[in-house]
Design an enzyme around this catalytic site. Structure first.
Site, PDB file in Angstrom:
ATOM      1  N   LYS A 145       3.400   5.049  10.849  1.00 50.29           N
ATOM      2  CA  LYS A 145       2.668   4.487   9.489  1.00 50.29           C
ATOM      3  C   LYS A 145       1.135   4.594  10.123  1.00 50.29           C
ATOM      4  CE  LYS A 145       1.203   1.430   6.450  1.00 50.29           C
ATOM      5  NZ  LYS A 145       1.591   0.651   5.509  1.00 50.29           N
ATOM      6  N   ASN A 189       4.793   6.104  -0.654  1.00 51.69           N
ATOM      7  CA  ASN A 189       5.259   5.458  -1.848  1.00 51.69           C
ATOM      8  C   ASN A 189       6.681   5.998  -2.179  1.00 51.69           C
ATOM      9  OD1 ASN A 189       3.236   3.575  -2.076  1.00 51.69           O
ATOM     10  ND2 ASN A 189       1.909   5.115  -2.991  1.00 51.69           N
ATOM     11  N   HIS A 230       9.754   0.154  -8.057  1.00 52.38           N
ATOM     12  CA  HIS A 230       8.719  -0.939  -8.615  1.00 52.38           C
ATOM     13  C   HIS A 230       9.518  -1.277 -10.185  1.00 52.38           C
ATOM     14  CE1 HIS A 230       4.866  -0.521  -6.216  1.00 52.38           C
ATOM     15  NE2 HIS A 230       6.047  -1.217  -5.659  1.00 52.38           N
ATOM     16  N   GLU A 240      -5.869   6.249   0.908  1.00 50.46           N
ATOM     17  CA  GLU A 240      -4.887   6.976  -0.072  1.00 50.46           C
ATOM     18  C   GLU A 240      -5.438   8.051  -1.237  1.00 50.46           C
ATOM     19  OE1 GLU A 240      -1.474   4.326  -1.195  1.00 50.46           O
ATOM     20  OE2 GLU A 240      -1.381   5.289  -3.053  1.00 50.46           O
ATOM     21  N   HIS A 253       9.157   4.389  -4.420  1.00 53.55           N
ATOM     22  CA  HIS A 253       8.369   3.209  -4.895  1.00 53.55           C
ATOM     23  C   HIS A 253       8.202   3.294  -6.596  1.00 53.55           C
ATOM     24  CE1 HIS A 253       7.952   2.276  -0.810  1.00 53.55           C
ATOM     25  NE2 HIS A 253       7.373   1.311  -1.113  1.00 53.55           N
ATOM     26  N   HIS A 303      12.438  -6.126  -2.126  1.00 49.30           N
ATOM     27  CA  HIS A 303      11.589  -4.785  -2.430  1.00 49.30           C
ATOM     28  C   HIS A 303      12.296  -3.648  -1.586  1.00 49.30           C
ATOM     29  CE1 HIS A 303       7.997  -2.381  -2.318  1.00 49.30           C
ATOM     30  NE2 HIS A 303       7.999  -2.105  -1.023  1.00 49.30           N
ATOM     31  N   ARG A 305     -17.635 -13.301   2.835  1.00 49.15           N
ATOM     32  CA  ARG A 305     -17.749 -11.541   2.668  1.00 49.15           C
ATOM     33  C   ARG A 305     -17.253 -10.926   3.978  1.00 49.15           C
ATOM     34  NH1 ARG A 305     -23.155 -13.127   1.373  1.00 49.15           N
ATOM     35  NH2 ARG A 305     -23.320 -12.883  -0.792  1.00 49.15           N
ATOM     36  N   ARG A 363      -1.503   9.640   2.356  1.00 46.77           N
ATOM     37  CA  ARG A 363      -1.127   8.086   2.357  1.00 46.77           C
ATOM     38  C   ARG A 363       0.033   7.775   1.201  1.00 46.77           C
ATOM     39  NH1 ARG A 363      -3.796   2.548   4.181  1.00 46.77           N
ATOM     40  NH2 ARG A 363      -1.870   1.194   3.787  1.00 46.77           N
ATOM     41  N   GLU A 423      12.414   0.677   4.433  1.00 50.81           N
ATOM     42  CA  GLU A 423      11.154   1.223   4.893  1.00 50.81           C
ATOM     43  C   GLU A 423      11.190   2.055   6.240  1.00 50.81           C
ATOM     44  OE1 GLU A 423       8.852   1.298   2.598  1.00 50.81           O
ATOM     45  OE2 GLU A 423       8.966  -0.768   1.560  1.00 50.81           O
ATOM     46  N   LYS A 454      -3.823  -2.692   3.813  1.00 44.88           N
ATOM     47  CA  LYS A 454      -3.927  -2.805   2.281  1.00 44.88           C
ATOM     48  C   LYS A 454      -3.586  -4.198   2.201  1.00 44.88           C
ATOM     49  CE  LYS A 454      -1.979   1.199   0.056  1.00 44.88           C
ATOM     50  NZ  LYS A 454      -0.975   1.806  -0.463  1.00 44.88           N
TER      51      LYS A 454
HETATM   52  P1  NAD Z   1       8.289 -12.092   2.506  1.00 40.75           P
HETATM   53  O1  NAD Z   1       6.998 -12.076   2.989  1.00 40.75           O
HETATM   54  O2  NAD Z   1       8.564 -12.828   0.996  1.00 40.75           O
HETATM   55  O3  NAD Z   1       9.222 -12.700   3.564  1.00 40.75           O
HETATM   56  C1  NAD Z   1      10.723 -12.491   2.823  1.00 40.75           C
HETATM   57  C2  NAD Z   1      11.354 -13.977   3.290  1.00 40.75           C
HETATM   58  O4  NAD Z   1      11.451 -14.080   4.860  1.00 40.75           O
HETATM   59  C3  NAD Z   1      10.545 -15.216   2.779  1.00 40.75           C
HETATM   60  O5  NAD Z   1      11.308 -16.239   2.296  1.00 40.75           O
HETATM   61  C4  NAD Z   1       9.711 -15.584   4.068  1.00 40.75           C
HETATM   62  O6  NAD Z   1       9.446 -16.938   4.461  1.00 40.75           O
HETATM   63  C5  NAD Z   1      11.004 -15.446   5.158  1.00 40.75           C
HETATM   64  N1  NAD Z   1      10.463 -15.178   6.437  1.00 40.75           N
HETATM   65  C6  NAD Z   1       9.502 -14.526   7.097  1.00 40.75           C
HETATM   66  N2  NAD Z   1       9.898 -14.319   8.306  1.00 40.75           N
HETATM   67  C7  NAD Z   1      10.848 -15.192   8.845  1.00 40.75           C
HETATM   68  C8  NAD Z   1      11.367 -15.450   9.914  1.00 40.75           C
HETATM   69  N3  NAD Z   1      11.114 -14.869  11.009  1.00 40.75           N
HETATM   70  N4  NAD Z   1      12.605 -16.288  10.111  1.00 40.75           N
HETATM   71  C9  NAD Z   1      13.151 -16.693   8.812  1.00 40.75           C
HETATM   72  N5  NAD Z   1      12.486 -16.287   7.531  1.00 40.75           N
HETATM   73  C10 NAD Z   1      11.480 -15.608   7.462  1.00 40.75           C
HETATM   74  O7  NAD Z   1       8.999 -10.662   2.063  1.00 40.75           O
HETATM   75  P2  NAD Z   1       8.289  -9.067   2.954  1.00 40.75           P
HETATM   76  O8  NAD Z   1       9.546  -8.201   2.691  1.00 40.75           O
HETATM   77  O9  NAD Z   1       8.068  -9.512   4.405  1.00 40.75           O
HETATM   78  O10 NAD Z   1       7.032  -8.692   2.200  1.00 40.75           O
HETATM   79  C11 NAD Z   1       7.096  -8.329   0.768  1.00 40.75           C
HETATM   80  C12 NAD Z   1       5.609  -8.217   0.171  1.00 40.75           C
HETATM   81  O11 NAD Z   1       5.100  -7.255   1.214  1.00 40.75           O
HETATM   82  C13 NAD Z   1       5.561  -7.741  -0.938  1.00 40.75           C
HETATM   83  O12 NAD Z   1       4.660  -8.660  -1.716  1.00 40.75           O
HETATM   84  C14 NAD Z   1       4.929  -6.407  -0.870  1.00 40.75           C
HETATM   85  O13 NAD Z   1       4.043  -6.147  -2.031  1.00 40.75           O
HETATM   86  C15 NAD Z   1       4.141  -6.461   0.209  1.00 40.75           C
HETATM   87  N6  NAD Z   1       3.902  -5.237   1.003  1.00 40.75           N
HETATM   88  C16 NAD Z   1       2.681  -4.869   1.512  1.00 40.75           C
HETATM   89  C17 NAD Z   1       2.415  -3.548   2.134  1.00 40.75           C
HETATM   90  C18 NAD Z   1       0.999  -3.366   2.545  1.00 40.75           C
HETATM   91  O14 NAD Z   1       0.837  -2.163   3.189  1.00 40.75           O
HETATM   92  N7  NAD Z   1       0.321  -4.303   2.457  1.00 40.75           N
HETATM   93  C19 NAD Z   1       3.601  -2.503   2.341  1.00 40.75           C
HETATM   94  C20 NAD Z   1       4.961  -3.130   1.950  1.00 40.75           C
HETATM   95  C21 NAD Z   1       5.106  -4.191   1.029  1.00 40.75           C
HETATM   96  N1  GLY Z   2       3.015   0.460   2.056  1.00 44.18           N
HETATM   97  C1  GLY Z   2       2.332   1.499   1.571  1.00 44.18           C
HETATM   98  C2  GLY Z   2       1.050   1.731   2.240  1.00 44.18           C
HETATM   99  O1  GLY Z   2       0.709   1.275   3.149  1.00 44.18           O
HETATM  100  O2  GLY Z   2       0.208   2.629   1.885  1.00 44.18           O
END
Ligand code: NAD
Ligand code: GLY
Length: 366
Positions: free
Chosen positions: A230, A248, A255, A240, A251, A268, A124, A244, A188, A146
């Protein structure tokens, strides 16, 4: 090192946490200690990040008598799912992790999202720390709470709002990040300038070359200014319900692009860049911005070596992927549009003929 304080109103009250941004701060476990409730942590990472940073983190913690349970996941968006989430729970339970055991996410946005969701639901809810290692995760996904996993019907459909105890963004970890992933994160950063920070946008126009060269000081400043933007948005609207949503920008189209091209084919940030150009074009057709501003937006994405258009995607595909059929007139899509550089607005009444006219012009039809 710079520290930004997130001060966010949540359902359970006020949640304050520091976001430390700096070089080599992964080697400063003292930044983590105050947030550990017991001398045991679980560290979730993946097969790419583990060989780079996991041992150093475990050793640093061990030198301070903190034991780590490593959990190494396969690398990829396709593993941000229920099955892998369950694997995390299996390891936590097998290692008797308790309600006071902190779970640390060490990796990019995929690791941060799935680990945060695991932390919010295991027993939990257990304490959670973000150590983002991609540019995108440092400027966006590690902040704001998120968390979630994907469902076969769509991205991030299962999740929670769950704030971390502390965020440690070590810019040094970006040294090993592949260039394409690095550039994807820049989309971003540009977004913050476009939606609410005109001065930052102008600074980015002047400094993009140095950011691409990963010049320490300039890159650090870009990350810090992004984090501040942010934090301010999330502090105003954690769940949101209002402002917030401007995060997007690009996006809705983005998407659709990611989905149409197949997840992972377009990163992305690449899809968000091309999607933002479409949002800017739509803003112009809604008489919210001038042509010269659209051109300036295209120009900064080009400067950042990001795509500004999508081959092989036609109007009908866009509409279908955005949940909108040409015939379904009563269902309006909510778009984030621009009223100027540095000023976003939410718009739910874009006439369908304006949307189709824009897509017909800027997508590949026929
Ligand atoms: P990712 O986590 O897939 O990382 C990209 C690649 O880089 C992967 O292969 C990873 O293993 C590699 N990597 C990570 N750190 C590294 C480093 N220091 N050196 C070498 N390789 C490294 O992609 P991302 O772009 O970081 O994140 C995308 C994800 O984030 C999506 O799932 C998206 O939905 C999510 N997201 C979430 C939010 C939120 O607010 N929670 C906001 C934007 C995106
Ligand atoms: N990346 C979108 C949010 O955090 O709301």
């Amino acid at each position: 090192m710079q520290t930004i304080l997130a001060n966010i109103s949540t359902d359970s009250g006020q949640h304050n946490y520091p976001i430390h941004v700096g070089s080599n701060i992964l080697n400063k476990p003292s930044l983590i200690f105050p947030y550990l409730a017991q001398k045991k942590v679980a560290i979730v990472t993946n097969t790419t990040v583990a060989p780079l940073y996991l041992n150093a983190l475990i050793d640093n913690l061990k030198n301070n008598e903190i034991n780590s349970v490593p959990i190494i996941l396969p690398d990829g968006e396709e593993y941000k799912n229920w099955e892998i989430l369950n694997n995390i729970f299996d390891v936590l339970l097998a290692n008797n992790c308790e309600r006071n055991t902190t779970i640390i996410a060490l990796g990019g946005g995929v690791i941060g999202d799935i680990t945060g969701f695991a932390a919010s639901t295991y027993l939990r809810g257990v304490p959670f720390i973000q150590i983002p290692t991609t540019l995108l995760a440092q400027v966006d996904s590690s902040i704001g709470g998120k968390t979630g996993i994907n469902h076969e019907l769509g991205k991030n459909l299962i999740g929670s709002f769950y704030q971390p105890k502390v965020v440690l963004a070590d810019c040094k970890t970006l040294d090993t990040l592949p260039n394409r992933e690095f550039i994807s994160g820049i989309a971003e950063i540009i977004k913050y300038g476009l939606i609410r920070d005109h001065v930052f946008f102008e600074w980015l126009e002047k400094n993009m070359g140095k950011i691409l060269e990963r010049e320490d000081k300039i890159l650090g400043e870009a990350i810090e200014r992004s984090c501040k933007n942010k934090v301010e948005i999330v502090a105003a609207d954690e769940r949101e319900q209002g402002v917030r949503a401007i995060l997007n920008l690009g996006h809705t189209f983005g998407h659709a692009i990611e989905n149409a091209m197949g997840y992972g084919t377009w990163l992305h940030g690449e899809a968000v860049a091309a999607g933002t150009v479409l949002a800017a074009e739509l803003s112009e057709r809604m008489h919210l911005i001038e042509r010269i501003e659209v051109e300036r937006i295209k120009s900064i994405f080009l400067q950042a070596e990001l795509p500004i258009s999508v081959p092989n995607l036609n109007t009908e595909q866009y509409l279908n992927l955005m949940g909108r059929d040409k015939k379904v007139k009563e269902k309006n899509i909510r778009f984030v549009l621009l009223q100027g550089i540095g000023k976003a607005t939410i718009c739910s009444d874009v006439p369908i003929n304006v949307l189709i006219g824009m897509l017909d012009e800027y997508s590949t039809n026929g």
